[in-house]
Structures are given as structure tokens and as C-alpha cells.
Design a protein around this motif. Structure first.
Motif, short mmCIF file in Angstrom:
data_model
loop_
_atom_site.label_atom_id
_atom_site.label_comp_id
_atom_site.label_asym_id
_atom_site.label_seq_id
_atom_site.Cartn_x
_atom_site.Cartn_y
_atom_site.Cartn_z
N LEU A 169 2.41 3.92 31.76
CA LEU A 169 3.37 4.05 30.66
C LEU A 169 3.84 2.69 30.16
O LEU A 169 4.00 2.49 28.95
N TRP A 203 1.07 1.20 28.11
CA TRP A 203 0.98 1.81 26.78
C TRP A 203 2.02 1.22 25.84
O TRP A 203 1.73 0.94 24.68
N GLN A 204 3.25 1.06 26.34
CA GLN A 204 4.31 0.58 25.45
C GLN A 204 4.20 -0.91 25.17
O GLN A 204 4.87 -1.42 24.27
N MET A 229 9.56 6.43 28.42
CA MET A 229 9.03 5.07 28.39
C MET A 229 10.05 4.06 28.92
O MET A 229 9.70 3.13 29.65
N TRP A 231 9.78 1.59 32.14
CA TRP A 231 10.00 0.14 32.00
C TRP A 231 11.06 -0.34 32.98
O TRP A 231 10.92 -1.38 33.62
#
Length: 226
Positions: A19, A22-23, A213, A217
Motif C-alpha cells: 500500500l 502504491w501511494q 492508505m 503509511w
């Protein structure tokens, strides 16, 4: 299919790292900007200009919320690995989606009240002015009246075609469709999901993705500190 399987495998085996990875790519940020920008253009160019559906006060507030998310997505997409740019994108996206949900809920309540056969349902209904007050007192209606100046009544989003206008057959088909349903619906024949509900869904999906997300993080940053 192979790419999808690989992405799904990565998500199952290392969800947090996947994740975060991806971000830190431009795709998701540009996708958010593209979707929200596309919805603004669709509302303005197709429904407002082409089909003569005048926007109401809450409608232009929803456009503002989407516009904030577009700006945030574009800023983050400059370099998603840069913490400052990423934070600007995240804050803008959270702010836009949260206030967008609020505006959508308010518009849905107004829509329900004005379409309720009980006249008492309109008692206390507020939030439909032609003189909008945007957050931070931004004079968007003065800067860009065609996009942010409300000219319609809240809850009444059926086309109102001027007498002097001659519609094409394609326009007439859509106008008749929404006139018969007495307003905009995702599926007009069934009166399924009005505009406020559709906007709420768009904002809610974005907010859910943002929350997931951001949690990923946060976990990644916490691991780094330890």
C-alpha cells in the motif's frame, strides 16, 4: 490477468509495504484528480450546459470539494515520495472528501424534503441560496460564475430548457429522460440514487481508500523509527 494476480499476491503477503509503494507512485494520485475532475466537467459541461440542469448552492459546494481534491492529487503527483507534497495531497484529499460528504448529506436531506408529498417536510430546510459562501470566504462565484455560481433550486435538478432553444434529438432524449424522472438519478427509470447520494458515494469511497492508505503509511513510518 497476470499483473492483477501479482498485485493481489503482493497485497496479501505484504499489505503495508504494498500500500505504501502504491501511494508513492503517481497513478493513484492522478486517478483521484482525474475522477474528481471528470465529475466536475461532467456536471458542468454535460448536465448544466448541455442539458440545462441549473446547479444549486450545495451543488457548487460539492464542486468546490472535488476541486480541492483535484488540486491535492496533482500536487502529490509531482513527486509522491516527497513527504511535503504527499502531506499536501493527503490533507487536501481528506479535507475535500470530508466536507464533500457533509455537503452531499445536506443536499440529500433537502432533496428528500422537496420531493416529499407532506408540505411540513420543508419546515426548517435551509441551504439553498444564490449567494454562496465558500470556505475561507473564497469568492469563487465571482472568479468563475459559470462554474461556481448557483442558479438553481436545491433538490430540483430536472432540466429547464429556455423557450428559445431548439434541442437536438440526442439532447431531447436525455431531457425527456430526466424530466420524466423529475430530476437526476443514476438510473432515471427506477429513480435509483439521486445526485446527492451518488456524490456521497464518490466521496466516501475516496475517504475509505485514504484512511487505509494513511494507516499503512503510519505503520511504515512507525516501523522505521523502531
Amino acid at each position: 490477468m497476470g499483473l492483477f494476480n501479482r498485485l493481489w499476491k503482493d497485497l496479501r503477503t505484504t499489505p503495508v509495504d504494498t500500500l505504501v509503494r502504491w501511494q508513492e507512485q503517481r497513478f493513484l494520485w492522478l486517478l483521484m484528480a482525474f475522477v474528481m475532475g471528470g465529475l466536475i466537467i461532467l456536471a458542468h459541461s454535460f448536465f448544466q450546459i448541455y442539458l440545462y440542469m441549473a446547479p444549486c448552492e450545495q451543488c457548487v459546494y460539492i464542486r468546490y470539494a472535488m476541486f480541492v481534491m483535484v488540486i491535492g492529487g496533482l500536487i502529490a503527483a509531482i513527486n509522491p515520495k516527497n513527504i511535503i507534497l504527499k502531506l499536501i495531497g493527503c490533507i487536501s484529499a481528506f479535507y475535500g472528501s470530508i466536507i464533500g460528504i457533509g455537503y452531499s448529506i445536506k443536499l440529500n436531506g433537502i432533496h428528500h424534503a422537496v420531493h416529499n408529498p407532506d408540505p411540513d417536510s420543508l419546515f426548517g430546510v435551509q441551504g439553498c441560496s444564490t449567494d454562496p459562501t465558500f470556505p475561507f470566504n473564497l469568492p469563487l462565484a465571482e472568479w468563475s460564475p459559470e462554474w461556481f455560481k448557483p442558479t438553481g433550486d436545491c433538490g430540483y435538478d430536472a432540466p429547464i430548457v429556455p423557450d428559445s432553444v431548439t434541442l437536438s434529438s440526442f439532447q431531447q432524449w436525455f431531457v425527456d429522460l430526466y424530466v420524466q424522472s423529475e430530476g437526476w438519478y443514476l438510473i432515471p427509470a427506477w429513480k435509483f440514487m439521486n445526485m446527492a447520494q451518488a456524490c456521497f458515494l464518490a466521496f466516501a469511497v475516496c475517504l475509505a481508500i485514504l484512511i487505509v492508505m494513511t494507516i499503512a503509511w503510519g505503520i511504515k513510518l512507525s516501523r522505521g523509527r523502531h
